[in-house]
Design an enzyme around this catalytic site. Structure first.
Site, PDB file in Angstrom:
ATOM      1  N   ARG A  24       0.865  -1.189   0.000  1.00 37.51           N
ATOM      2  CA  ARG A  24       0.000   0.000   0.000  1.00 37.51           C
ATOM      3  C   ARG A  24       0.893   1.227   0.000  1.00 37.51           C
ATOM      4  O   ARG A  24       1.669   1.446   0.936  1.00 37.51           O
ATOM      5  CB  ARG A  24      -0.895  -0.015   1.238  1.00 37.51           C
ATOM      6  CG  ARG A  24      -1.951   1.055   1.248  1.00 37.51           C
ATOM      7  CD  ARG A  24      -2.934   0.803   2.389  1.00 37.51           C
ATOM      8  NE  ARG A  24      -3.940   1.830   2.408  1.00 37.51           N
ATOM      9  CZ  ARG A  24      -4.337   2.480   3.496  1.00 37.51           C
ATOM     10  NH1 ARG A  24      -3.820   2.161   4.669  1.00 37.51           N
ATOM     11  NH2 ARG A  24      -5.246   3.408   3.428  1.00 37.51           N
ATOM     12  N   GLN A  49       3.117   1.413   3.168  1.00 36.90           N
ATOM     13  CA  GLN A  49       2.844   0.334   4.124  1.00 36.90           C
ATOM     14  C   GLN A  49       3.486  -0.962   3.654  1.00 36.90           C
ATOM     15  O   GLN A  49       3.512  -1.270   2.467  1.00 36.90           O
ATOM     16  CB  GLN A  49       1.347   0.131   4.310  1.00 36.90           C
ATOM     17  CG  GLN A  49       1.036  -0.790   5.479  1.00 36.90           C
ATOM     18  CD  GLN A  49      -0.411  -0.726   5.907  1.00 36.90           C
ATOM     19  OE1 GLN A  49      -1.075   0.277   5.727  1.00 36.90           O
ATOM     20  NE2 GLN A  49      -0.899  -1.800   6.484  1.00 36.90           N
ATOM     21  N   HIS A 101      -1.907   4.896  16.192  1.00 39.21           N
ATOM     22  CA  HIS A 101      -0.755   4.223  15.598  1.00 39.21           C
ATOM     23  C   HIS A 101       0.536   4.690  16.264  1.00 39.21           C
ATOM     24  O   HIS A 101       1.028   5.775  15.979  1.00 39.21           O
ATOM     25  CB  HIS A 101      -0.703   4.502  14.091  1.00 39.21           C
ATOM     26  CG  HIS A 101      -1.913   3.988  13.381  1.00 39.21           C
ATOM     27  ND1 HIS A 101      -2.019   2.683  12.965  1.00 39.21           N
ATOM     28  CD2 HIS A 101      -3.074   4.596  13.047  1.00 39.21           C
ATOM     29  CE1 HIS A 101      -3.192   2.513  12.383  1.00 39.21           C
ATOM     30  NE2 HIS A 101      -3.851   3.650  12.418  1.00 39.21           N
TER      31      HIS A 101
END
Length: 185
Positions: free
Chosen positions: A60, A68, A144
């Site tokens: 990604r 990612q 995160h």
């Protein structure tokens, strides 16, 4: 208890480990915040030392946001399951220490998760812009924790970021993580 304090003090005195990320577009070196984020950075280190990340692909990539990586299903860059896998050890506990409020700034490594508590595992992302709304200590549902930062190779990060992607944010020309090599601090 005194033994734990001595161990923590000893860990703080040592330099944080670094890792060399050898990608098909060039090398990136990262520092891992093992001193402040022992669960999350330790999880990355364990997986890297085992060779887990070697040969996987970035699954990604969103220009102006992040890259990612780390899904075991991304070994096949065209797998429809890329982005859905966990490590062989499963998930880890969320890590939100009061003395480690690292923001999701450009060049930081952050733990990817499903949005549910304690759902981080092997996938992480590199922020390419400041994504403060993803901070575990900011308001909102997305949490995160940052566990490292790029120390060299931001040009490679930006080259990956600019890679053309399909409608699922997957690079049209796969970008592979050839090897991750840990260098202890």
């Amino acid at each position: 208890m005194a033994t734990r304090r001595r161990l923590r003090a000893s860990l703080r005195a040592m330099a944080n480990p670094t890792a060399l990320l050898e990608t098909s577009l060039g090398n990136i070196t990262v520092e891992l915040y093992l001193d402040k984020m022992p669960i999350t950075a330790g999880n990355f280190l364990k997986l890297a030392k085992s060779g887990f990340y070697d040969g996987l692909h970035f699954h990604r990539v969103i220009n102006g946001f992040m890259l990612q990586f780390g899904c075991p299903h991304s070994r096949d860059p065209k797998s429809p399951r890329a982005g859905t896998g966990d490590s062989p050890d499963g998930t880890i506990r969320d890590e939100h220490p009061a003395d480690a409020k690292f923001s999701n700034e450009p060049g930081t490594l952050s733990m990817a998760n499903t949005g549910a508590p304690n759902s981080g595992s092997c996938q992480f992302f590199v922020n390419t812009v400041h994504n403060g709304y993803l901070d575990w200590f900011s308001p909102g549902p997305s949490k995160h924790p940052v566990f490292g930062r790029v120390t060299s190779g931001m040009d490679v990060v930006h080259a990956i970021e600019k890679t053309p992607t399909d409608r699922n944010d997957r690079p049209v020309t796969p970008v592979q993580m050839k090897k991750v090599t840990v260098q202890e601090g």
